[in-house]
Enzyme design. Structure first.
Site, PDB file in Angstrom:
ATOM      1  N   ASN A 237      35.771  53.373  27.805  1.00 56.19           N
ATOM      2  CA  ASN A 237      36.980  52.642  27.419  1.00 56.19           C
ATOM      3  C   ASN A 237      38.190  53.550  27.584  1.00 56.19           C
ATOM      4  O   ASN A 237      38.466  54.409  26.757  1.00 56.19           O
ATOM      5  CB  ASN A 237      36.856  52.173  25.965  1.00 56.19           C
ATOM      6  CG  ASN A 237      37.965  51.215  25.556  1.00 56.19           C
ATOM      7  OD1 ASN A 237      38.942  51.048  26.284  1.00 56.19           O
ATOM      8  ND2 ASN A 237      37.821  50.592  24.411  1.00 56.19           N
TER       9      ASN A 237
ATOM     10  N   ASP B  23      36.412  49.648  30.613  1.00 56.64           N
ATOM     11  CA  ASP B  23      37.385  49.096  31.561  1.00 56.64           C
ATOM     12  C   ASP B  23      37.530  49.980  32.792  1.00 56.64           C
ATOM     13  O   ASP B  23      36.872  51.012  32.915  1.00 56.64           O
ATOM     14  CB  ASP B  23      38.746  48.894  30.878  1.00 56.64           C
ATOM     15  CG  ASP B  23      39.236  50.126  30.136  1.00 56.64           C
ATOM     16  OD1 ASP B  23      38.938  51.249  30.581  1.00 56.64           O
ATOM     17  OD2 ASP B  23      39.917  49.973  29.101  1.00 56.64           O
TER      18      ASP B  23
ATOM     19  N   ASP C 183      24.924  39.268  44.565  1.00 55.98           N
ATOM     20  CA  ASP C 183      24.038  38.801  43.511  1.00 55.98           C
ATOM     21  C   ASP C 183      23.253  37.568  43.971  1.00 55.98           C
ATOM     22  O   ASP C 183      23.780  36.716  44.693  1.00 55.98           O
ATOM     23  CB  ASP C 183      24.893  38.456  42.279  1.00 55.98           C
ATOM     24  CG  ASP C 183      24.079  38.023  41.090  1.00 55.98           C
ATOM     25  OD1 ASP C 183      23.322  38.854  40.568  1.00 55.98           O
ATOM     26  OD2 ASP C 183      24.196  36.855  40.687  1.00 55.98           O
TER      27      ASP C 183
ATOM     28  N   GLU D 187      20.714  40.971  46.816  1.00 55.57           N
ATOM     29  CA  GLU D 187      19.653  40.956  45.813  1.00 55.57           C
ATOM     30  C   GLU D 187      18.638  39.886  46.200  1.00 55.57           C
ATOM     31  O   GLU D 187      18.898  38.697  46.067  1.00 55.57           O
ATOM     32  CB  GLU D 187      20.226  40.669  44.421  1.00 55.57           C
ATOM     33  CG  GLU D 187      19.140  40.678  43.347  1.00 55.57           C
ATOM     34  CD  GLU D 187      19.624  40.113  42.015  1.00 55.57           C
ATOM     35  OE1 GLU D 187      19.085  40.520  40.970  1.00 55.57           O
ATOM     36  OE2 GLU D 187      20.524  39.247  42.020  1.00 55.57           O
TER      37      GLU D 187
END
Length: 620
Positions: free
Chosen positions: A131, A158, A324, A353
């Site tokens: 973060n 982030d 994906d 994938e």
């Protein structure tokens, strides 16, 4: 006169701002390989207008059953960089105008080089890595707020956190960064994984901004590393603004009962005996309740996601995609999507994938597959993930007894099927990722088993990928505790963490560093990965393997000028190798150095190797 025209141009645009809610792509580039661009315009009852673009040829205008959309196809050949006006006319008069910009293309953009077998890919989940900006942990634009105590909630990691720790990745020896998706996901729960995207042109505000993502790419490239985007073609999120107001009824796959989950049987894509209803149940079923299944056979949708993918490559200066759920897409549509990207960037790389457990079934999806050619299919996909090797490494180091088909023979048998793949060097190897149990959980934090696993992953053919935290021994069991357990926060990624695994245990920083156990995992990983950077035999060499005897697996990676001998002793007892068996691999070389222990080894004599140990011998 020129200044007056510029003022008038700006006045026109400002007076009419708001007539159109969105134009996507929001801008484009001059000098692209493809000369065709399809603009999606969205606004209340926008299709009632006639459309002209000053200085540009419109080749097609498509209006759908939803009057809030119009799709404008234009010829961009020789269009210079700069702004043009799109005029929306009613009764032959301009009702309003919108500005559209063509930017100058980055020099050498078409020749960008994707990731390859010289790379080691580091996979992070950004929400759980670090973060760097506490101010964006929660955001007014998105529903779910930060709650670090919830394993399935947003934790606040982030883009800035990633940038802050790029030196750590570089020092570790990683050369490519794959982040799970960063685009906006506005689901009310579990939005941290960001696979249910609500805006394909916007970085999630809790991760940062589009400019932050571009800055990440710049900082990655400064370290001579590559940035890979996780791209999702199969499904969007239920909160995507276009899902809320569909351009066409068949933009997504719809079912009479509303929701129907995919049967997940990807074999129906090529099974010559499959029933139509089962094939449809895989391709058209939804991945989950919050993930509508996109219809890639719809040419408007296919154009939209193709241009979006190219837009991100060009905008952020990307080096690759991981796609994906590749094999859940309409297979003809996803092949067109892949080919369009590779035509635009011939040296780019895309790994799909394809989560299957048979080499022939996975090889079907790689570009120019002879297996795919049986039904005249070519995915144009350069790379697939080696799930069969993953299956093997998650069990074989706990298999000690004598067996015909268990233990190290699993690795050997995996590689005997390499002939099925058109490009065996362009295969992604991994011991774990964000969807699997942690490798160190499986092997109960056994550092010796970790070293054997990673010796194999880092030195055999293909492109190694390591999951964040594995290099410090992180644990996680999704079967018992859910996905959040395999996606734990990296220690030290948050300002209030009591210690930081980003720094060594001997660090003089105020915050405590890695524990002794973590340092042992880290030191091994760092040593091998940094050595790997300069080994051409590992990057490009051929693989010569020997049938494992007594749970000892030996293989060579070799080029004309370099030879590496890898020995993995998975036996619970010390072993001695009769080196006369390996003359073909040794090629007369008599000395070597084990890069793990920095020990010189005489390979002209029998070698003793301790139990549960690996060696990487650089022959000299």
């Amino acid at each position: 006169m020129k200044n007056i025209l510029t003022v008038l141009f700006g006045l026109i645009v400002s007076l009419t701002f708001g007539q159109i809610e969105k134009i996507e792509p929001p801008f484009w580039w001059s000098g692209m390989q493809s000369n065709q661009l399809q603009l999606m315009c969205y606004g209340n009852d926008i299709s009632k207008y006639n459309i002209e673009i000053e200085g540009i040829t419109i080749t097609d205008i498509t209006k759908t059953e939803n009057s809030n959309y119009v799709f404008i196809t234009i010829d961009t050949k020789d269009v210079p960089s700069g702004k043009v006006l799109i005029n929306f006319k009613e009764n032959e008069k301009v009702a309003f105008s919108e500005s559209y910009e063509f930017k100058a293309r980055r020099k050498g953009s078409v020749d960008r080089k994707g990731f390859d077998s010289s790379d080691v890919m580091y996979l992070i989940m950004p929400d759980r890595f670090a973060n760097g900006n506490l101010d964006n942990d929660s955001h007014k634009d998105t529903v779910e707020k930060a709650n670090r105590s919830n394993p399935g909630g947003r934790h606040g990691g982030d883009i800035q956190g990633v940038i802050d720790h790029l030196d750590y990745l570089n020092d570790l020896g990683a050369t490519a960064l794959w982040s799970t998706p960063l685009l906006e996901d506005n689901e009310s729960t579990y939005s941290y994984h960001t696979y249910a995207q609500s805006d394909l042109y916007k970085i999630d505000s809790r991760y940062g901004t589009n400019e932050d993502y571009k800055r990440l790419a710049t900082e990655v490239h400064k370290l001579d590393m590559k940035l890979i985007m996780d791209y999702v073609t199969n499904h969007w999120g239920s909160k995507h603004w276009m899902i809320q107001d569909l351009p066409t009824k068949d933009w997504i796959h719809q079912w009479p009962e509303g929701f129907r989950r995919s049967n997940y049987r990807m074999t129906t894509q090529f099974d010559t005996n499959a029933s139509t209803v089962d094939a449809k149940g895989c391709m058209d079923g939804w991945f989950d309740t919050t993930m509508p299944d996109m219809n890639q056979s719809n040419p408007l949708l296919l154009n939209y996601i193709t241009q979006n993918a190219i837009w991100w490559i060009e905008y952020a200066d990307l080096d690759g995609f991981r796609v994906d759920t590749y094999s859940y897409n309409d297979k003809e549509g996803i092949a067109k999507w892949t080919k369009a990207i590779m035509d635009e960037y011939p040296k780019f790389n895309i790994v799909g994938e394809v989560w299957m457990h048979d080499q022939a079934q996975m090889a079907y999806w790689q570009k120019d597959s002879k297996i795919g050619a049986i039904d005249n299919y070519n995915s144009h996909l350069p790379s697939v993930m080696d799930f069969t090797l993953h299956d093997a490494v998650t069990v074989m180091f706990d298999e000690d007894g004598n067996s015909w088909d268990k233990g190290m023979i699993r690795a050997y048998e995996n590689f005997t099927n390499d002939f099925l793949y058109p490009d065996i060097d362009n295969i992604l190897l991994f011991a774990g990722n964000h969807d699997t149990n942690r490798i160190n959980e499986i092997y109960q934090s056994d550092i010796n088993k970790y070293k054997m696993v990673m010796t194999l992953i880092f030195t055999t053919r293909g492109i190694p990928q390591i999951y964040y935290g594995d290099e410090i021994g992180m644990l996680g069991n999704r079967d018992k505790k859910g996905d959040g357990d395999i996606r734990r926060d990296f220690p030290g990624g948050w300002p209030d963490d009591k210690r930081s695994a980003f720094i060594s245990e001997t660090s003089k920083d105020k915050v405590g560093g890695r524990t002794q156990d973590e340092e042992a995992f880290h030191a091994f990983t760092k040593k091998v990965l940094n050595w790997r950077k300069s080994s051409i035999a590992i990057h490009k060499g051929k693989l010569l393997q020997y049938i494992p005897f007594n749970h000892v697996y030996v293989y060579f990676r070799y080029t004309e000028n370099e030879r590496i001998m890898v020995v993995i002793n998975n036996n619970s007892e010390n072993q001695e190798l009769d080196m006369t068996r390996f003359e073909e691999g040794l090629k007369g070389l008599k000395m070597g150095k084990d890069i793990i222990t920095d020990t010189t080894i005489d390979v002209s004599e029998n070698i003793a190797i301790p139990a549960k140990t690996s060696m990487i011998i650089e022959l000299q």
